[in-house]
Design an enzyme around this catalytic site. Structure first.
Site, PDB file in Angstrom:
ATOM      1  N   HIS A   1       8.700  18.593  18.562  1.00  0.00           N
ATOM      2  CA  HIS A   1       8.695  17.725  17.266  1.00  0.00           C
ATOM      3  C   HIS A   1       9.619  18.241  16.257  1.00  0.00           C
ATOM      4  O   HIS A   1      10.032  19.518  16.288  1.00  0.00           O
ATOM      5  CB  HIS A   1       7.440  17.847  16.581  1.00  0.00           C
ATOM      6  CG  HIS A   1       6.378  17.122  17.727  1.00  0.00           C
ATOM      7  ND1 HIS A   1       5.092  17.019  17.455  1.00  0.00           N
ATOM      8  CD2 HIS A   1       6.463  16.259  18.685  1.00  0.00           C
ATOM      9  CE1 HIS A   1       4.539  16.291  18.387  1.00  0.00           C
ATOM     10  NE2 HIS A   1       5.250  15.732  19.062  1.00  0.00           N
TER      11      HIS A   1
ATOM     12  N   GLU B   1       7.245   9.749  18.210  1.00  0.00           N
ATOM     13  CA  GLU B   1       6.289   9.190  17.051  1.00  0.00           C
ATOM     14  C   GLU B   1       7.260   9.049  15.797  1.00  0.00           C
ATOM     15  O   GLU B   1       8.371   9.793  15.747  1.00  0.00           O
ATOM     16  CB  GLU B   1       5.318  10.447  16.879  1.00  0.00           C
ATOM     17  CG  GLU B   1       4.255  10.595  17.663  1.00  0.00           C
ATOM     18  CD  GLU B   1       3.701  11.666  17.550  1.00  0.00           C
ATOM     19  OE1 GLU B   1       2.544  11.655  16.659  1.00  0.00           O
ATOM     20  OE2 GLU B   1       3.775  12.879  18.271  1.00  0.00           O
TER      21      GLU B   1
END
Length: 321
Positions: A37, A106
Site C-alpha cells: 500500500h 483501493e
C-alpha cells in the site's frame, strides 16, 4: 491448513518488517504475506514503506517460508509489465518461494498518481488485462499486447526464475470468480465463505487450488489494552472491502469509522491472551474450505510478544487442532 504471518506495512517501518520476517520464520510459520500500500488506512497506524523493497530484503533473511503479496494492485500505481518484472526478480531472489497475490485495488493507494478512481467493473477489466499481460511475460520471450486499457510493446523479462511465479487473485463474489478462477493458481479472500471456495473449485479446471485467507487478531496479556489497540488501528476493518475500496484517504476512514465502538471491534476480532478465540477464527476458514490462513497481529510494537507466543503456544495448539 498452513498458518502464515502478515508483514503489515501499515503498522511498522521497513527495518522492523524485515526483522519480524526472520523471527516469524524461526517461530515456525509456514508462509508470510505482505501488504502493498501507499498509505495506511488510519493515521494511527503510521507507516507505509515500499513493499517490494521490503520483500527483496526478506528473501535474504529467510530460507524456508513462502512469501506472497497480499495483495498488489497491478493496474494504476504499477503497470502490469513492471509488476511481472518485480515478481520474477523476487522469485529468483527467494529461490522459488514467491507467490504474486493480485487484487483490484483501493482508492486510498491508487489515486495518488492523479488518474482518478474507476468504477468496480472497470477495475475488474483492468485487473483481467493485467493478469493476461503478467502471464504472457512469465511465458518468456518478447511479448506484445493491445487491450482496451493497456498496451505492451515488445517487452521481455530477462531474468526469469526456474519456477514460474504462481498468481493468486483476490475475489469477493461470483463475478470475480467467473472472471479469474480459470486464469489464476490460487484464490484470495477475507471472509470464511464456503460458497466462494466451492464456486472457485467448480469454475477452475484441474484439482482444487490453494485458497488463502487472512485473519486479524489483537493478542496481548491485557485484554482491555488489546481491545483498545484493535479499535485504534483496525476499526476500518468493519467497513468491508466494498466500502473500504472507495475511501480516498485516512481522513475518510476516520470519518467512516467514528461511530465504531470498542465492543464492535472486539466482537469481530479475537482480542486478549487466549488461544481459543484465534483457533475459532482459523477453524471457520478451514471448515469453509480454505487451505491457508495468514494471521495479522495488530500493533507494530506488539510483534515480538506475539511471535514468542506463536512459537511456544499458538502454532503448536493450532496444528494439534
Amino acid at each position: 491448513m498452513r498458518i502464515g504471518y502478515t508483514l503489515m506495512t501499515e503498522q511498522a517501518g521497513p527495518k522492523e518488517l524485515v526483522r519480524h520476517a526472520a523471527v516469524a520464520e524461526a517461530a515456525g510459520f509456514d508462509f508470510e504475506v505482505s501488504s502493498d500500500h501507499y498509505s495506511p488506512w488510519l493515521s494511527e497506524q503510521g507507516h507505509a514503506p515500499y513493499a517490494w523493497s521490503v520483500l527483496g530484503a526478506v528473501t535474504q533473511v529467510t530460507e524456508r517460508v513462502e512469501l506472497m503479496t497480499y495483495v498488489t494492485c497491478p493496474t494504476l500505481r504499477y503497470h502490469p509489465a513492471v509488476i511481472a518484472q518485480k515478481a520474477a526478480t523476487t522469485q529468483v531472489l527467494s529461490d522459488g518461494r514467491f507467490t504474486l497475490g493480485l487484487g483490484s485495488g483501493e482508492n486510498v493507494n491508487e489515486h495518488v498518481i492523479g488518474r482518478g478512481w474507476p468504477s468496480a467493473n472497470v477495475r475488474h477489466e483492468l485487473l483481467s488485462e493485467a493478469v493476461q499481460i503478467i502471464g504472457g511475460l512469465f511465458d518468456g520471450g518478447h511479448f506484445d499486447y493491445q487491450g482496451e486499457h493497456f498496451r505492451v510493446d515488445s517487452a521481455k523479462l530477462w531474468d526469469l526464475p526456474e519456477r514460474r511465479v504462481p498468481i493468486a487473485v483476490a475475489v469477493s463474489g461470483s463475478q470475480s470468480i467467473q472472471r479469474f478462477a480459470a486464469v489464476a493458481d490460487a484464490m484470495v479472500a477475507v471472509e470464511p465463505d464456503a460458497e466462494l471456495c466451492r464456486e472457485w473449485d467448480a469454475t477452475r479446471p484441474g484439482p482444487p487450488a490453494r485458497k488463502i485467507a487472512q485473519l486479524p487478531v489483537s493478542w496481548g496479556h491485557d485484554r482491555e489494552a488489546a481491545v483498545r489497540r484493535a479499535h485504534e488501528q483496525f476499526r476500518w476493518f468493519s467497513g468491508g472491502w466494498k466500502v473500504n475500496a472507495e475511501l480516498p484517504g485516512v481522513a475518510g476512514f476516520a470519518a467512516a469509522t467514528q461511530y465504531v465502538r470498542e465492543e464492535d471491534v472486539a466482537a469481530g476480532i479475537a482480542c486478549g491472551p487466549g488461544i481459543e478465540p484465534i483457533a475459532e477464527g482459523v477453524r471457520k476458514f478451514a471448515e469453509a474450505g480454505f487451505t491457508d490462513v495468514a494471521l495479522v497481529q495488530i500493533g507494530g510494537d506488539q510483534q515480538d510478544g506475539f511471535l514468542d507466543f506463536a512459537e511456544k503456544e499458538l502454532l503448536p495448539a493450532l496444528r494439534e487442532i
